[in-house]
Design an enzyme around this catalytic site. Structure first.
Site, PDB file in Angstrom:
ATOM      1  N   CYS A   1       0.820  -1.212   0.000  1.00 54.03           N
ATOM      2  CA  CYS A   1       0.000   0.000   0.000  1.00 54.03           C
ATOM      3  C   CYS A   1       0.854   1.262   0.000  1.00 54.03           C
ATOM      4  CB  CYS A   1      -0.936   0.005   1.208  1.00 54.03           C
ATOM      5  SG  CYS A   1      -1.971   1.476   1.285  1.00 54.03           S
TER       6      CYS A   1
ATOM      7  N   CYS B   1      -1.346   1.728  -3.034  1.00 53.32           N
ATOM      8  CA  CYS B   1      -2.350   2.778  -2.821  1.00 53.32           C
ATOM      9  C   CYS B   1      -1.781   4.194  -2.798  1.00 53.32           C
ATOM     10  CB  CYS B   1      -3.085   2.543  -1.499  1.00 53.32           C
ATOM     11  SG  CYS B   1      -3.474   0.843  -1.125  1.00 53.32           S
TER      12      CYS B   1
ATOM     13  N   LYS C   1       0.152   5.316  -6.082  1.00 57.68           N
ATOM     14  CA  LYS C   1      -0.846   5.330  -7.150  1.00 57.68           C
ATOM     15  C   LYS C   1      -1.769   6.526  -7.012  1.00 57.68           C
ATOM     16  CE  LYS C   1      -4.507   2.973  -6.647  1.00 57.68           C
ATOM     17  NZ  LYS C   1      -5.391   1.819  -6.366  1.00 57.68           N
TER      18      LYS C   1
ATOM     19  N   TYR D   1      -9.251  -3.523 -11.895  1.00 56.27           N
ATOM     20  CA  TYR D   1      -9.165  -2.137 -11.431  1.00 56.27           C
ATOM     21  C   TYR D   1      -7.756  -1.574 -11.567  1.00 56.27           C
ATOM     22  CZ  TYR D   1      -7.185  -3.589  -6.895  1.00 56.27           C
ATOM     23  OH  TYR D   1      -6.379  -4.102  -5.908  1.00 56.27           O
TER      24      TYR D   1
ATOM     25  N   GLU E   1      -7.154   1.743 -13.688  1.00 56.63           N
ATOM     26  CA  GLU E   1      -6.612   2.911 -12.994  1.00 56.63           C
ATOM     27  C   GLU E   1      -5.358   3.421 -13.681  1.00 56.63           C
ATOM     28  OE1 GLU E   1      -8.075   2.185  -8.379  1.00 56.63           O
ATOM     29  OE2 GLU E   1      -6.170   1.318  -9.049  1.00 56.63           O
TER      30      GLU E   1
ATOM     31  N   HIS F   1     -27.850  21.019  -1.889  1.00 54.71           N
ATOM     32  CA  HIS F   1     -27.992  21.522  -3.257  1.00 54.71           C
ATOM     33  C   HIS F   1     -27.133  22.763  -3.463  1.00 54.71           C
ATOM     34  CE1 HIS F   1     -30.034  22.201  -7.074  1.00 54.71           C
ATOM     35  NE2 HIS F   1     -30.156  23.472  -6.720  1.00 54.71           N
TER      36      HIS F   1
ATOM     37  N   GLU G   1     -26.517  14.819  -4.187  1.00 55.91           N
ATOM     38  CA  GLU G   1     -27.901  14.981  -3.736  1.00 55.91           C
ATOM     39  C   GLU G   1     -28.833  13.993  -4.436  1.00 55.91           C
ATOM     40  OE1 GLU G   1     -30.170  18.542  -5.083  1.00 55.91           O
ATOM     41  OE2 GLU G   1     -28.281  19.097  -6.075  1.00 55.91           O
TER      42      GLU G   1
END
Length: 481
Positions: free
Chosen positions: A44, A49, A52, A179, A183, A464, A469
């Site tokens: 990681c 992680c 990256k 992934y 990525e 908003h 939302e």
């Protein structure tokens, strides 16, 4: 006086192993040793992680000048300085590794910069020649990227190699559709590399929600990534190695003296590949993102009685205990849910079970996660397909152009999706494709984990104007079944 050198010996200095070691020593008062053969922080922090995500950030700045002009600013796009960025990146990784070392030392954990192998259920042998005994041993050795079983596959890069490149290639072929492949396709494209991606399946991101993965594939293509599904490579070599030429046949890599493979395979081009459809193409680099494997080789695990499963993973029960009562395993080496926060939780549960007398099974249910493509993908719970196989569901979904990019004429679309049980009204899955989806899904994950119903979402007032939302304003299902 204990008959063992330690109460716990941890093999692996990644996120899961270091957390377990620190908590066992610092909170439970255990005598703890830890061995790490490479860099502290593990996949990681050093090879996954963290670097990256920093590359994701870097890749997103390329379009800032053009977008800003749409909002009235006068900006010009500059060039990307890979060596400068890489130097800064390495400095940061060095800093984080030292943080890990300091945390372990501060907790009273004795560390060894060495490779460890098992001698038996309570004994480890270090590459330094030292032998240590422990009442409990925790395997936290993680995983590694693997290349396909293909002649000359060593010419291709894997994810570990990307962060150390001296220069970025002008063009690259990425092989894979998971992934990691997607990525890095987005990252490298954002840094100015011409990206081609081959995936042998029908659609990228297998295992994720069908509608979400389709939107991401469309977005990647519209950004300029040359994505080919239903395509795989069957040969790789140098351009001169064309079987029809007088060069070396691609299926027979040249050997050095003694018949060994070349000591320094060329991993930056030109590299020639042949596809399953018969096409021949040449790229500056080829990047294999075709899977990972648990780090269990050459550790004498099976000799010590540890049962290994498919791909070499350590077989464990709900409490992370292996087939040998004194040996436990957490993280990617078990190939359960290969995410850093999961490894950390498994490490914490291990300490609760073994050192605090509180038997704690690992909870792998409803884990939120993110895929850092562009746009990002955040997901928690079941896909529409998984849920519909289990029971009758209602699907609430909307896809639209967000205000920020619609204003400047960009075609980007986002997706908000809820999968709801018809019977209980519980939200079984939430899927978001949008800029910042990783941040959004962390918060949505709390509600889903708590068992929130669709009506709970409906009762929540919208913020908003925001993209998110829409998660609380979808009133009618788009389909059910």
């Amino acid at each position: 006086m204990s008959e063992f050198d330690y109460d716990l010996f941890v093999i692996g200095g990644g996120s899961g192993g270091t957390r377990a070691a620190r908590v066992a020593a610092g909170e439970a008062g255990a005598r703890v040793g830890l061995a790490e053969e490479s860099r502290y922080g593990g996949t990681c922090v050093i090879r996954g992680c963290v670097p990256k995500k920093l590359m994701v950030f870097a890749s997103e700045y390329g379009d800032v000048a053009e977008d800003a002009r749409g909002y009235g600013w006068t900006l010009e796009r500059g060039s990307f300085d890979w060596p400068g960025f890489r130097s800064h990146l390495n400095t940061e990784l060095d800093r984080l590794e030292q943080v890990y070392r300091n945390l372990l030392a501060g907790s009273g954990v004795e560390t060894f910069d060495a490779r460890a192998r098992l001698r038996d259920a309570h004994t480890v042998e270090l590459s330094t020649g030292e032998v240590k005994t422990a009442k409990h041993i925790l395997l936290a050795t993680g995983g590694r990227p693997v290349r396909p079983d293909l002649p000359n596959a060593e010419m291709g890069l894997v994810s570990d190699d990307i962060f150390g490149l001296d220069t970025l290639p002008k063009n690259i072929l990425i092989v894979g559709g998971g992934y990691i492949a997607c990525e890095f396709a987005c990252i490298l494209h954002g840094l100015g590399v011409e990206v081609t991606q081959y995936y042998r399946g029908a659609q990228i991101l297998r295992g994720f929600d069908e509608e979400a993965r389709g939107l991401i594939a469309d977005a990647m293509c519209s950004r300029g990534i040359d994505l080919h599904t239903g395509t795989d490579i069957i040969e790789i070599g140098h351009p001169a190695d064309d079987p029809g030429s007088t060069g070396t046949n691609m299926s027979s890599p040249p050997a050095s003296e003694g018949g060994a493979p070349p000591a320094s395979p060329n991993r930056q081009g030109p590299i020639r590949i042949k596809t399953s459809s018969g096409q021949d193409k040449v790229f500056d680099a080829v990047f294999f993102a075709t899977g990972r494997a648990p780090n269990t080789a050459d550790m004498s695990l099976e000799e010590a009685g540890v049962r290994l499963g498919r791909g070499g993973k350590v077989e464990v029960d709900a409490y992370s205990q292996s087939s040998v009562p004194s040996i436990y395993a957490i993280g990617d080496v078990t190939n359960r849910v290969n995410l850093t926060p999961v490894a950390i939780r498994e490490g914490m549960a291990f300490v609760e079970t073994v050192f605090k007398g509180n038997a704690t099974p690992v909870d792998h249910d409803l884990i939120p996660s993110a895929v850092f493509t562009q746009p990002e993908f955040g997901t928690v719970g079941m896909t529409e397909e998984e849920a519909a196989e289990q029971e009758e569901v209602e699907v609430y979904c909307t896809s639209f152009r967000p205000m920020q990019t619609a204003f400047i004429g960009r075609p980007d679309r986002v997706l908000m999706k809820l999968i709801v049980s018809k019977e209980t009204r519980r939200v079984m899955g939430c899927h978001i494709v949008a800029p910042g989806a990783g941040e959004m899904i962390q918060l949505a994950g709390i509600a889903v984990k708590m068992g929130a119903t669709k009506e709970d979402f409906d009762r929540t007032c919208a913020v908003h104007p925001t993209m998110s939302e829409e998660i609380v304003t979808m009133r009618k299902p788009v389909r059910s079944g």
